[in-house]
Design an enzyme around this catalytic site. Sequence first.
Site, PDB file in Angstrom:
ATOM      1  N   HIS A 179      30.247   0.750  55.927  1.00  0.00           N
ATOM      2  CA  HIS A 179      29.990  -0.682  55.881  1.00  0.00           C
ATOM      3  C   HIS A 179      29.800  -1.228  57.295  1.00  0.00           C
ATOM      4  O   HIS A 179      30.396  -0.741  58.256  1.00  0.00           O
ATOM      5  CB  HIS A 179      31.141  -1.404  55.178  1.00  0.00           C
ATOM      6  CG  HIS A 179      30.832  -2.845  54.881  1.00  0.00           C
ATOM      7  ND1 HIS A 179      31.014  -3.846  55.808  1.00  0.00           N
ATOM      8  CD2 HIS A 179      30.337  -3.442  53.765  1.00  0.00           C
ATOM      9  CE1 HIS A 179      30.656  -5.000  55.278  1.00  0.00           C
ATOM     10  NE2 HIS A 179      30.238  -4.786  54.049  1.00  0.00           N
ATOM     11  N   GLU A 210      22.381  -3.305  52.617  1.00  0.00           N
ATOM     12  CA  GLU A 210      23.026  -4.540  53.047  1.00  0.00           C
ATOM     13  C   GLU A 210      22.522  -4.916  54.440  1.00  0.00           C
ATOM     14  O   GLU A 210      23.052  -4.429  55.444  1.00  0.00           O
ATOM     15  CB  GLU A 210      24.550  -4.378  53.079  1.00  0.00           C
ATOM     16  CG  GLU A 210      25.172  -4.116  51.730  1.00  0.00           C
ATOM     17  CD  GLU A 210      26.692  -4.255  51.766  1.00  0.00           C
ATOM     18  OE1 GLU A 210      27.229  -4.975  50.931  1.00  0.00           O
ATOM     19  OE2 GLU A 210      27.318  -3.639  52.660  1.00  0.00           O
TER      20      GLU A 210
END
Length: 259
Positions: A101, A169
């Site tokens: 992430h 993302e």
Amino acid sequence: MGARVSVGVSLKMYFGHRQARDWFARVAEIARTHPAVTGGDVELFVIPTYLQVLPALDAFAGTPVLVGAQDAAAEDAGAFTGEVSPAELAEVGVQVVEVGHAERRRLFCETDEVVAAKTAAALRNGLVPVLCIGETERAEADVAAAEVMAQLQSALADAPAGRVLVAYEPVWAIGAPEPAPAEHIRAVAGALRAAVPTLPGRAGSGVIYGGSAKPGLLGALDDSVDGLFLGRFAHDPSALAAVLDEAAELASRQTEAAG
């Protein structure tokens, strides 16, 4: 695993223990009664904090909901104070693990090499990596697509075979009031979605979009993604239920298109 559409939620570090348990109970009830989830057309996974993993496994027992972890060590065991072993996560019943992430990369200095090592560790322990990739700066779609394809290839270059959920993302969209523009997502995620099925040993893999994802977005993305990865917009279980309804519609369209 391997439904037509996947919907995931990362709780990050927003909920305390009691709040998380209440949320689990409400989402478990939704999962038990949602036809697309119970029928297997939509896959739902929930990624709480480490301390919340065991109560989440208890809360979602008897439902199709998969429980994940927000990170895992690159090693299975050893003198790694503060780390959490992917082998132990698999042992207790965790099935997916978030890897790479943008916050891990930015706050904890995780490099592409670290992300690749953690992806490999997840796969060798039978976990499905939710592999987060995305361009760091806002750019034209073709430039963004080239950047994320390089990240994908780096993470999977030496990884064992196994299913991967690629979470596109864009870093500039994480935490923003709105997701990236739909046309941008369609272009970049569409390029990833065309590439992922061609990767050897990645049967059942797919591409989902995260980055301020919320209700109403999935329908605007046509068939460029295989689902959504939600954050704060899923804190209200009714909003999550709305996304599951949208996912069910997408799964139905895909079934019809497949003949």
